[in-house]
Design a protein around this motif. Sequence first.
Motif, short mmCIF file in Angstrom:
data_model
loop_
_atom_site.label_atom_id
_atom_site.label_comp_id
_atom_site.label_asym_id
_atom_site.label_seq_id
_atom_site.Cartn_x
_atom_site.Cartn_y
_atom_site.Cartn_z
N LEU A 109 0.86 -1.14 -0.13
CA LEU A 109 -0.02 -0.02 -0.02
C LEU A 109 0.91 1.15 -0.02
N PRO A 110 1.17 1.95 -1.28
CA PRO A 110 2.29 2.87 -1.24
C PRO A 110 1.80 4.37 -1.00
N TYR A 111 0.42 4.63 -0.58
CA TYR A 111 -0.11 6.11 -0.46
C TYR A 111 0.42 6.32 1.03
N PRO A 112 0.42 7.61 1.24
CA PRO A 112 0.87 8.31 2.41
C PRO A 112 -0.21 8.06 3.54
N LYS A 113 0.25 8.18 4.65
CA LYS A 113 -0.68 7.78 5.93
C LYS A 113 -2.00 8.63 5.88
N GLU A 114 -1.91 9.75 5.47
CA GLU A 114 -3.31 10.82 5.43
C GLU A 114 -4.29 10.16 4.72
N VAL A 115 -3.86 9.29 3.72
CA VAL A 115 -4.87 8.66 2.93
C VAL A 115 -5.93 7.79 3.45
N TYR A 116 -5.36 7.00 4.69
CA TYR A 116 -6.12 5.83 5.28
C TYR A 116 -6.88 6.56 6.45
N SER A 117 -8.00 5.78 6.66
CA SER A 117 -8.61 5.89 8.08
C SER A 117 -9.19 4.54 8.44
N ARG A 130 -10.46 2.50 5.22
CA ARG A 130 -10.89 3.01 3.91
C ARG A 130 -9.84 4.13 3.39
N THR A 131 -9.67 4.34 2.17
CA THR A 131 -8.77 5.31 1.80
C THR A 131 -9.60 6.47 0.97
N THR A 132 -9.27 7.50 1.04
CA THR A 132 -9.78 8.67 0.53
C THR A 132 -9.72 8.82 -1.04
N ASN A 133 -8.59 8.10 -1.62
CA ASN A 133 -8.34 7.85 -3.17
C ASN A 133 -9.16 6.64 -3.76
N LYS A 135 -8.89 3.92 -3.45
CA LYS A 135 -7.86 2.64 -3.98
C LYS A 135 -8.04 1.36 -3.08
N TYR A 136 -8.51 1.30 -1.97
CA TYR A 136 -8.23 0.14 -0.96
C TYR A 136 -9.43 0.19 -0.07
N TYR A 137 -10.19 -0.73 0.17
CA TYR A 137 -11.17 -0.96 1.22
C TYR A 137 -11.19 -2.01 1.76
N LYS A 138 -11.33 -2.32 3.10
CA LYS A 138 -11.33 -3.50 3.96
C LYS A 138 -11.91 -3.70 5.11
N LYS A 139 -12.88 -4.78 5.17
CA LYS A 139 -13.63 -4.94 6.61
C LYS A 139 -12.90 -6.10 7.14
N PHE A 140 -12.38 -6.07 8.51
CA PHE A 140 -12.01 -7.48 8.97
C PHE A 140 -12.59 -7.47 10.47
N SER A 141 -12.71 -8.81 10.85
CA SER A 141 -13.26 -8.75 12.41
C SER A 141 -12.05 -9.35 13.12
N ILE A 142 -12.32 -9.26 14.47
CA ILE A 142 -11.17 -9.66 15.45
C ILE A 142 -11.71 -11.05 16.12
N PRO A 143 -11.51 -12.12 15.68
CA PRO A 143 -12.18 -13.32 16.22
C PRO A 143 -12.13 -13.57 17.50
N ASP A 144 -10.74 -13.12 18.19
CA ASP A 144 -10.66 -13.13 19.60
C ASP A 144 -11.61 -12.34 20.34
N ASN A 163 7.21 1.87 4.86
CA ASN A 163 7.51 0.96 3.84
C ASN A 163 6.65 0.26 3.01
N ASN A 164 5.80 1.23 2.66
CA ASN A 164 4.58 0.59 1.60
C ASN A 164 3.68 -0.38 2.39
N THR A 165 3.69 -0.39 3.89
CA THR A 165 2.81 -1.46 4.69
C THR A 165 2.11 -0.40 5.65
N LEU A 166 0.77 -0.70 5.62
CA LEU A 166 -0.10 0.03 6.52
C LEU A 166 -0.21 -1.09 8.09
#
Length: 203
Positions: A109-117, A130-133, A135-144, A163-166
């Motif tokens: 995920l190469p976008y700068p930090k401010e793009v993500y929420s 979510r990303t303001t551009n 480009k990426y959207y994901k839902k995930f649960s916490i099974p624990d 390093n391109n990692t969220l």
Amino acid sequence: MAVPSWLERLRAAGKTALVQDGKRKIHYLFEDGKEMAEEYDIKTGQLISRKWREKNTLGGTGKWQVEVGEPTSPLLGALESELITESSSNPIFMRKDTLSSFQWRIRNLPYPKEVYSVSVEEEQRCCVIRTTNKKYYKKFSIPDLDRYHLPLDAAALSFTHANNTLIITYQKPKEILAAEEQLQKELKKIKAANSGDGDCKTQ
């Protein structure tokens, strides 16, 4: 109180242990036929991986589903792996916990930090990236949290980007920290086979 119920299931499960390559590997077999395999770092007690497997509709053994740790390629070793390969630039979502928090890493995920929420959806019991551009959207649960019937807390959630990692971190609630401490004490009591001993010893 709901908290002991998952611990009780773990205590009641058939368990085998193996010590290999600096890891304690625990295999659980539950009454309903589900299997769980965990690997812990022997020195730190840190969870390295957790996988689940259950019987398929025909009663055969299903594939392992990774909950924590490096995702395994479903086509690994299969002929199709030569024909169908995922793009190495696709985002890779994986969970890699620390002793005090649940942690997820999304690579590529190469976008700068401010793009993500990153937010908590309490009713759906999940976190959303979510990303303001757009480009990426994901839902995930916490099974624990689901297994211990605990609510999601937005204040426990934070994220950073490097390093391109969220990297998303969720601080473990005190109930889970206490339960994990109890479980570690019990796992250490299981007589573990060493890698050269053949069969695992069962509790």
